[in-house]
Write an enzyme that holds these catalytic residues in place. Structure first.
Site, PDB file in Angstrom:
ATOM      1  N   GLY A 108      20.291 -18.624 -11.385  1.00 52.66           N
ATOM      2  CA  GLY A 108      20.296 -19.038  -9.993  1.00 52.66           C
ATOM      3  C   GLY A 108      20.452 -20.546  -9.951  1.00 52.66           C
ATOM      4  O   GLY A 108      20.445 -21.225 -10.990  1.00 52.66           O
ATOM      5  N   GLY A 138      19.315 -23.681 -10.223  1.00 52.31           N
ATOM      6  CA  GLY A 138      18.067 -24.255 -10.688  1.00 52.31           C
ATOM      7  C   GLY A 138      17.926 -25.737 -10.440  1.00 52.31           C
ATOM      8  O   GLY A 138      16.823 -26.278 -10.522  1.00 52.31           O
ATOM      9  N   ARG A 139      19.028 -26.407 -10.140  1.00 52.06           N
ATOM     10  CA  ARG A 139      18.945 -27.842  -9.843  1.00 52.06           C
ATOM     11  C   ARG A 139      19.999 -28.242  -8.805  1.00 52.06           C
ATOM     12  O   ARG A 139      20.513 -29.354  -8.829  1.00 52.06           O
ATOM     13  CB  ARG A 139      19.096 -28.676 -11.110  1.00 52.06           C
ATOM     14  N   ASP A 181      13.486 -29.311 -14.914  1.00 54.17           N
ATOM     15  CA  ASP A 181      12.968 -30.274 -13.935  1.00 54.17           C
ATOM     16  C   ASP A 181      13.884 -30.423 -12.723  1.00 54.17           C
ATOM     17  O   ASP A 181      13.571 -31.179 -11.801  1.00 54.17           O
ATOM     18  CB  ASP A 181      12.727 -31.645 -14.590  1.00 54.17           C
ATOM     19  N   GLY A 182      15.020 -29.714 -12.717  1.00 48.44           N
ATOM     20  CA  GLY A 182      15.918 -29.768 -11.566  1.00 48.44           C
ATOM     21  C   GLY A 182      16.692 -31.065 -11.431  1.00 48.44           C
ATOM     22  O   GLY A 182      17.305 -31.316 -10.392  1.00 48.44           O
ATOM     23  N   ARG A 242      30.065 -17.176  -7.364  1.00 47.94           N
ATOM     24  CA  ARG A 242      30.402 -17.022  -8.776  1.00 47.94           C
ATOM     25  C   ARG A 242      30.560 -15.552  -9.157  1.00 47.94           C
ATOM     26  O   ARG A 242      30.098 -14.665  -8.437  1.00 47.94           O
ATOM     27  CB  ARG A 242      29.286 -17.646  -9.638  1.00 47.94           C
ATOM     28  N   ASP A 273      28.412 -17.323 -14.915  1.00 43.73           N
ATOM     29  CA  ASP A 273      27.854 -18.059 -13.779  1.00 43.73           C
ATOM     30  C   ASP A 273      28.592 -19.376 -13.538  1.00 43.73           C
ATOM     31  O   ASP A 273      28.323 -20.058 -12.547  1.00 43.73           O
ATOM     32  CB  ASP A 273      26.354 -18.324 -13.978  1.00 43.73           C
ATOM     33  N   ASN A 274      29.544 -19.694 -14.419  1.00 44.78           N
ATOM     34  CA  ASN A 274      30.386 -20.880 -14.221  1.00 44.78           C
ATOM     35  C   ASN A 274      31.809 -20.512 -13.813  1.00 44.78           C
ATOM     36  O   ASN A 274      32.715 -21.344 -13.904  1.00 44.78           O
ATOM     37  CB  ASN A 274      30.433 -21.727 -15.496  1.00 44.78           C
ATOM     38  N   ASP A 280      31.340 -27.494 -12.885  1.00 46.69           N
ATOM     39  CA  ASP A 280      30.150 -27.627 -13.734  1.00 46.69           C
ATOM     40  C   ASP A 280      30.506 -28.103 -15.128  1.00 46.69           C
ATOM     41  O   ASP A 280      30.546 -27.340 -16.077  1.00 46.69           O
ATOM     42  CB  ASP A 280      29.367 -26.312 -13.789  1.00 46.69           C
TER      43      ASP A 280
END
Length: 475
Positions: free
Chosen positions: A90, A92-93, A126-127, A187, A256-257, A266
């Site tokens: 998902g 995440g950042r 840590d995002g 995606r 996911d990319n 990405d």
């Protein structure tokens, strides 16, 4: 902010509902120092009139844009990472921040973030994004766009004043938040998530959304899942071919990319080839060479197979297989077209064009250390041998390895020969973006906060983009 008439918000992603994304908020960063703003991209969506303070308010503190997504949405998706399924993924950042129409094309474009802070999908992360990672992505997207690769565009880079600890670069290191402009952030893994939960209803809703927003020409298709997979296979063939002609190695071709609109995005451990090498990898952790340069078409096709697998919940298998089989012929056709674009010559007829493209790859391979990837296309741009045989690599091109290529390119005429009058082609060397140069650009930023080399590089890439005059984004 005073709204430009060219700014046309159209937030469509929220229509999918709560099962597709989570409302989130950006972190309150200690600092917001503007390091890069893409005014050319901003003009395409009516945001180029923002002052720097307004820009930072929207792309450093993420105050909502008028009439747009509020609050931002972190997407839910799954995916295969190095071909191992991961149901814990998902955004995440990052998050989808805004959607608006592009001037001239009317395409719907997204503004999405990288490094904007933790979300429900951050897991142990840590995002955040390192400033160096942001600098690398800005450089990558600038050159890829110039080379005619369908790509997200780096829209904004804001340094955020935190010190990050990373295992793969000297720490502590500086932090940043990047904003991307993309055609879509949906995606392959978005479909995989709902297939994992066996929710055919959500897959159908997602198909309907993607077709309505990104593939309206498929609205009347009798078999929408198959029609969509066919269209996506064709777009991914074009993207992969453009990577190969650009000598680009993405590095992390996970599902996911993979974007449903066929754009590259990405950029983590990417590389541009110094010379032809099918085994060249970008990611230091890709020990098996799964995503090596020469295996990228195979990797993309494998990812398309996973998307097809998700669609089997709502479509028959045989038509989906037929849709997948579109990829191979489309890739071969697109690769020839991409090579002719890079060589700057007019197509002649299919067999001759394919032979020329094959001869170019062969010459690059057999040239070894003497033939760098980007200088080859620079020297031979426009066809004929005059420029190549008058340049600094002339003796290399007279060698036996180039006999076939010289013979085959001889009859080809320049496509838009006026481009060769651009001062860029009078330079002794073209623009490249090899690893050592990126490190050299980063070094003064890290040591003295000196951005001169970064800004100069972007200016030179822009000069090359104008000189090459390759098809614009989305065409």
């Amino acid at each position: 902010m005073p709204v430009s008439p060219a700014y046309r918000p159209d937030p469509r992603f929220p229509e999918l509902g709560a099962e597709f994304a989570d409302p989130v908020h950006a972190e309150a960063f200690p600092k917001t120092i503007l390091r890069f703003r893409n005014d050319r991209a901003a003009a395409s969506i009516g945001l180029d009139t923002l002052t720097d303070d307004e820009w930072v308010a929207h792309f450093g503190r993420f105050e909502p844009l008028p009439g747009n997504i509020d609050p931002p949405l972190a997407q839910r998706y799954h995916g295969h990472q190095f071909q191992v399924y991961n149901p814990e993924l998902g955004d995440g950042r990052g998050f989808v921040f805004a959607q608006m129409r592009e001037a001239g094309t009317d395409r719907l474009l997204d503004l999405g973030t990288k490094g904007s802070g933790r979300t429900p999908w951050s897991r142990s992360g840590d995002g955040r994004l390192t400033l160096k990672g942001g600098v690398r992505e800005v450089l990558a997207t600038a050159l890829l766009e110039a080379l005619g690769v369908p790509t997200s565009r780096s829209f904004s880079l804001v340094e955020t004043g935190e010190e990050l600890v990373r295992g793969d670069e000297p720490s502590p290191t500086r932090s940043a938040v990047l904003t991307r402009l993309s055609h879509s952030h949906i995606r392959f893994g978005t479909f995989q998530r709902h297939a994992f939960f066996e929710r055919a209803d959500r897959i159908t809703a997602l198909i309907d959304h993607v077709i309505a927003v990104y593939y309206p020409e498929l609205a009347e298709a009798a078999d929408k899942p198959t029609a969509l997979l066919t269209a996506v296979s064709e777009r991914m063939a074009r993207l992969t071919a453009r990577w190969m002609a650009a000598g680009f190695v993405h590095g992390v071709l996970n599902t996911d990319n993979m974007s449903l609109t066929g754009e590259s995005f990405d950029y983590g451990p990417y590389r541009f080839l110094p010379k032809s090498d099918p085994n060249f990898t970008a990611a230091y952790f890709d020990h098996a060479g799964l995503y090596a340069f020469g295996r990228q078409p195979e990797a993309v096709f494998w990812n398309l197979q996973q998307l097809a697998g998700a669609l089997t919940l709502v479509a028959e298998t045989d038509p989906l297989v037929d849709a997948l089989n579109v990829f191979g012929p489309a890739y071969r056709r697109e690769l020839v077209a991409a090579m002719l674009l890079r060589l700057g010559v007019k197509p002649r007829e299919a067999e001759a064009d394919a032979a020329l493209a094959q001869a170019a790859f062969k010459a690059l391979a057999e040239g070894g250390e003497a033939v760098r990837w980007e200088p080859f296309f620079f020297d031979w741009f426009g066809g004929g041998a005059d420029r190549a045989l008058a340049g600094r690599r002339a003796e290399t091109y007279r060698g036996g390895d180039f006999d076939e290529f010289r013979m085959l390119i001889g009859p080809y005429e320049a496509e838009r020969p006026e481009r060769l009058a651009h001062p860029y082609f009078a330079q002794p060397e073209p623009e490249e973006l090899l690893y050592d140069e990126i490190e050299a650009i980063w070094a003064p930023i890290a040591a003295q906060d000196d951005w001169a080399a970064f800004e100069a590089k972007l200016a030179r890439i822009e000069t090359a983009r104008v000189a090459w005059g390759l098809p614009a984004q989305g065409t």
